[in-house]
Design an enzyme around this catalytic site. Sequence first.
Site, mmCIF file in Angstrom:
data_model
loop_
_atom_site.group_PDB
_atom_site.id
_atom_site.type_symbol
_atom_site.label_atom_id
_atom_site.label_comp_id
_atom_site.label_asym_id
_atom_site.label_seq_id
_atom_site.Cartn_x
_atom_site.Cartn_y
_atom_site.Cartn_z
ATOM 1 C CG ASP A 74 34.252 114.467 59.037
ATOM 2 O OD1 ASP A 74 34.150 115.623 59.490
ATOM 3 O OD2 ASP A 74 33.683 114.115 57.991
ATOM 4 N N GLY B 199 23.023 118.511 67.527
ATOM 5 C CA GLY B 199 22.992 118.348 66.071
ATOM 6 C C GLY B 199 21.736 117.645 65.576
ATOM 7 C CG ASP C 144 22.012 113.398 68.866
ATOM 8 O OD1 ASP C 144 22.384 112.604 67.978
ATOM 9 O OD2 ASP C 144 22.730 113.729 69.828
HETATM 10 P P1 ITT Z 1 34.733 119.192 64.338
HETATM 11 O O1 ITT Z 1 34.866 118.994 62.844
HETATM 12 O O2 ITT Z 1 35.497 120.384 64.867
HETATM 13 O O3 ITT Z 1 35.071 117.941 65.116
HETATM 14 P P2 ITT Z 1 31.909 119.501 63.732
HETATM 15 O O4 ITT Z 1 30.715 119.829 64.600
HETATM 16 O O5 ITT Z 1 32.139 120.327 62.504
HETATM 17 O O6 ITT Z 1 33.183 119.506 64.688
HETATM 18 P P3 ITT Z 1 31.454 117.106 62.086
HETATM 19 O O7 ITT Z 1 31.872 117.781 60.836
HETATM 20 O O8 ITT Z 1 31.979 115.739 62.357
HETATM 21 O O9 ITT Z 1 31.842 117.965 63.380
HETATM 22 O O10 ITT Z 1 29.881 117.039 62.235
HETATM 23 C C1 ITT Z 1 29.022 117.119 61.131
HETATM 24 C C2 ITT Z 1 27.669 117.578 61.588
HETATM 25 O O11 ITT Z 1 26.973 116.465 62.133
HETATM 26 C C3 ITT Z 1 27.644 118.693 62.632
HETATM 27 O O12 ITT Z 1 26.572 119.563 62.337
HETATM 28 C C4 ITT Z 1 27.381 117.953 63.918
HETATM 29 O O13 ITT Z 1 26.640 118.755 64.838
HETATM 30 C C5 ITT Z 1 26.553 116.773 63.446
HETATM 31 N N1 ITT Z 1 26.820 115.612 64.287
HETATM 32 C C6 ITT Z 1 28.014 114.980 64.461
HETATM 33 N N2 ITT Z 1 27.888 113.967 65.324
HETATM 34 C C7 ITT Z 1 26.595 113.943 65.710
HETATM 35 C C8 ITT Z 1 25.860 113.157 66.608
HETATM 36 O O14 ITT Z 1 26.418 112.178 67.321
HETATM 37 N N3 ITT Z 1 24.557 113.414 66.756
HETATM 38 C C9 ITT Z 1 23.954 114.399 66.065
HETATM 39 N N4 ITT Z 1 24.583 115.219 65.213
HETATM 40 C C10 ITT Z 1 25.904 114.997 65.046
#
Ligand code: ITT
Length: 189
Positions: free
Chosen positions: A69, A149, A151
């Site tokens: 997460d 996301g 980034d």
């Molecule tokens: P899973 O829970 O299925 O793994 P998710 O996309 O819902 O996928 P998270 O809850 O961990 O994953 O992600 C939270 C948000 O942060 C989500 O909108 C991601 O796109 C973003 N995010 C996560 N890691 C990131 C990164 O390395 N760079 C930019 N945005 C990121």
Amino acid sequence: MELIFLTTNKNKVKEIKDLADAESKNVRIEHLEYDYPELQLEEIEAVAEESAKYVKEKIAIKKAFFIEDSGLFIRALNGFPGPFSAYVFNKIGNAGILKLMADKKGEERKATFKTVVAFCESVKTAPILFVGIAEGKIAEKERGERGFGYDPIFEFEEAGKTFAEMSRAEKSEVSHRGRAFRKLLNYIS
Ligand code: ITT
């Protein structure tokens, strides 16, 4: 050793697979597309741990597995969106965050990206957590075409570049996910 990575996020899979290839000859990542409910807890450590426990109860996994997460914690917003990062990204996106930050200057723009990897050696063992952090700031506008996301708005402090302006390898070298996952690889080896 084969590790199963449960996630719905294909960008995470690309980063983790590349990292595993670059760092270790003995670990192979197998992606399992599995959509577990996004828990709305205050700490992402708890989210990762509880999600791993949930997954163990719901599906029969025969190998070692992990989930992760991640969250973006913005200083001027008292750590928001933090554990709500996925929900907030879907609702208001980077444009919405930039709007919330419009009058914030200097130190107020500081932000932390955090990943918590929850690893289970088998369905019988308790999750072990590995945390990775990257410090940066929220850029004035979106920059860069790469990554995913948040980034384009997360400027990594030391490089003066957003994660979206870096190659995947460059980002993973210093990113929250790279740091957390390398801890897992060290633990395994
Ligand atoms: P899973 O829970 O299925 O793994 P998710 O996309 O819902 O996928 P998270 O809850 O961990 O994953 O992600 C939270 C948000 O942060 C989500 O909108 C991601 O796109 C973003 N995010 C996560 N890691 C990131 C990164 O390395 N760079 C930019 N945005 C990121």
